[in-house]
Enzyme design. Sequence first.
Site, mmCIF file in Angstrom:
data_model
loop_
_atom_site.group_PDB
_atom_site.id
_atom_site.type_symbol
_atom_site.label_atom_id
_atom_site.label_comp_id
_atom_site.label_asym_id
_atom_site.label_seq_id
_atom_site.Cartn_x
_atom_site.Cartn_y
_atom_site.Cartn_z
ATOM 1 N N ARG A 164 0.847 -1.191 0.000
ATOM 2 C CA ARG A 164 0.000 0.000 0.000
ATOM 3 C C ARG A 164 0.882 1.240 0.000
ATOM 4 O O ARG A 164 2.095 1.157 0.123
ATOM 5 C CB ARG A 164 -0.928 0.006 1.219
ATOM 6 C CG ARG A 164 -0.206 -0.335 2.516
ATOM 7 C CD ARG A 164 -0.761 0.346 3.706
ATOM 8 N NE ARG A 164 -0.672 1.793 3.611
ATOM 9 C CZ ARG A 164 0.434 2.486 3.868
ATOM 10 N NH1 ARG A 164 1.578 1.882 4.188
ATOM 11 N NH2 ARG A 164 0.408 3.800 3.778
ATOM 12 N N GLY A 165 0.236 2.393 -0.134
ATOM 13 C CA GLY A 165 0.961 3.645 -0.288
ATOM 14 C C GLY A 165 1.073 3.939 -1.771
ATOM 15 O O GLY A 165 1.591 3.113 -2.531
ATOM 16 N N ALA A 166 0.572 5.097 -2.188
ATOM 17 C CA ALA A 166 0.513 5.402 -3.620
ATOM 18 C C ALA A 166 1.860 5.243 -4.329
ATOM 19 O O ALA A 166 1.935 4.609 -5.384
ATOM 20 C CB ALA A 166 -0.051 6.814 -3.820
ATOM 21 N N ASN A 191 -6.881 11.679 -0.221
ATOM 22 C CA ASN A 191 -5.995 10.961 0.698
ATOM 23 C C ASN A 191 -6.849 10.050 1.576
ATOM 24 O O ASN A 191 -8.076 10.015 1.452
ATOM 25 C CB ASN A 191 -5.186 11.950 1.547
ATOM 26 C CG ASN A 191 -4.028 11.281 2.265
ATOM 27 O OD1 ASN A 191 -3.257 10.531 1.659
ATOM 28 N ND2 ASN A 191 -3.893 11.520 3.553
ATOM 29 N N LYS A 192 -6.202 9.312 2.447
ATOM 30 C CA LYS A 192 -6.895 8.341 3.292
ATOM 31 C C LYS A 192 -8.100 8.971 3.987
ATOM 32 O O LYS A 192 -8.048 10.107 4.444
ATOM 33 C CB LYS A 192 -5.917 7.780 4.330
ATOM 34 C CG LYS A 192 -6.481 6.708 5.226
ATOM 35 C CD LYS A 192 -7.062 5.542 4.424
ATOM 36 C CE LYS A 192 -6.050 4.932 3.472
ATOM 37 N NZ LYS A 192 -6.660 3.922 2.580
ATOM 38 N N ARG A 237 -5.728 -0.043 -8.345
ATOM 39 C CA ARG A 237 -6.003 0.974 -7.303
ATOM 40 C C ARG A 237 -6.342 2.283 -8.010
ATOM 41 O O ARG A 237 -5.460 3.093 -8.309
ATOM 42 C CB ARG A 237 -4.783 1.151 -6.394
ATOM 43 C CG ARG A 237 -5.152 1.690 -4.991
ATOM 44 C CD ARG A 237 -5.479 0.557 -4.044
ATOM 45 N NE ARG A 237 -6.357 0.977 -2.947
ATOM 46 C CZ ARG A 237 -5.935 1.411 -1.758
ATOM 47 N NH1 ARG A 237 -4.647 1.531 -1.522
ATOM 48 N NH2 ARG A 237 -6.798 1.718 -0.814
ATOM 49 N N ASP A 263 -2.804 10.723 -2.234
ATOM 50 C CA ASP A 263 -2.878 9.702 -3.279
ATOM 51 C C ASP A 263 -3.104 10.329 -4.645
ATOM 52 O O ASP A 263 -2.756 9.733 -5.661
ATOM 53 C CB ASP A 263 -3.994 8.708 -2.968
ATOM 54 C CG ASP A 263 -3.568 7.711 -1.903
ATOM 55 O OD1 ASP A 263 -3.239 6.574 -2.273
ATOM 56 O OD2 ASP A 263 -3.539 8.075 -0.719
#
Length: 342
Positions: free
Chosen positions: A49-51, A238-239, A86, A228
Site C-alpha cells: 500500500r501507499g501510492a 488521501n486516506k 487501485r 494519493d
Amino acid sequence: MQTLQTTSLRVADNQLFILDQQALPQEKRWLDASTVEALVGHIHALRVRGAPLIGLSASLLLALLAESGHRRDELAIALETLRAARPTAVNLMNNLDRMKQALRQEDFVPALAAEALRLIDEDKQLCDDIARAGSALVKPGSRLLTHCNTGGLATAGTGTALGVIARAYAQGNVQNVWVDETRPLLQGGRLTAWELGELGVPYQLITDSMAASLMAKGLVDAVWVGADRIAANGDVANKIGTYSLAVLAKFHGIPFYVAAPQTTLDPHCPNGDAIPIEQRAAGEVTGVAGSFGAVQWAPENAQVYNPAFDVTPAALISGWVLDSGVVTPEDVAKGVFRTEAA
C-alpha cells in the site's frame, strides 16, 4: 534484474517480494508477488500500500515479467490489469505510463528494467527532497499530528509526510508526534507507530476522534499528511479522515500541509469531484482482522459505507510540499498545477 531492497520491496533471484503490511507490527513477513494475479491481490488486500509504493511494485513486476520471457502483447495486458488495481492512486498510472513508453521500444526488455530501476532511484531522491523542503517549515518544539502512513513503508525512500517529520526531528525541531490510529484499517496505529518507534521519534497514539480535543487544548502545532492524488486545482485525495483533520485545523488556525511527490499530481483532473474514490469491503468496518486474528463487533446484517479515501478542498490546505519545493495557495490559484500538463 539486479538484487534490490527497500523497506517494503525486495527483488531477489528474479522474483518480486513485498513486505506484508497487514501483518505488521506483530510479524515481519515477506510475500511472493511475482505474478500479476499475486500483486493485484496484495494491492487489493493492502498487503502492499501507499501510492508511491504501489506504482513502484507494479513497475518492477513488469520488468521482471519481461526478463522471464513474456511477450510484448502479454506485458501490455499485464500493464492494464495492474493499472486498474487501485484507481485513486495516480502514482500507479504515472509510473505505468512511463513503463508503457519503455515497452514500445524495440529492445523493450532492458528498457523496462532500466525504467523500473530509474523510478526506484527517483523515488528515493524525491523523498529526500520533500523532507528537505518540508522540514524547513517545522518550528522548534513542534507537536505534529499525522494521519495514515507516509513513511518508508509507503515509498522506496524515507517517505513523504513522515519523511518530513523524521528529518525535522533529526534537526531537533519535533517535540512529539500525535499519530491518528486511522480507522478502519489502522495504518497509523500499526504502521506509522511502528516506523516512528524504529526511528526513535517520540509519539503518542490517538483515536481519530481525539484530534479535535488536542487542537482545542493547543497541543497541535501543525498537521502533516500525504496524498494519493492532487487535482489541478489543488484538491487532495488521501486516506479517509484527512478531510476531517483539515476542517478541524482550519477552525483552530493550525497549518495543514500535504507532502507528496510530483508523480501524485494529476493536471488532467480538474478538481476533487473528478477523482475516483475506491469503496472497500464492509468487513473492514464491522470488525477488525490481522495477524492477531479476527473479531466482529457489529451485527451480522449491518449496512456499511466504507470509502477508502476522501477529498480535501484546496481552500483548507496551507501548503503542498513537493520534491520541487513548497507550493503556496497563491501558486495554486495562479494555476501552477495545471501547467504540469504542458
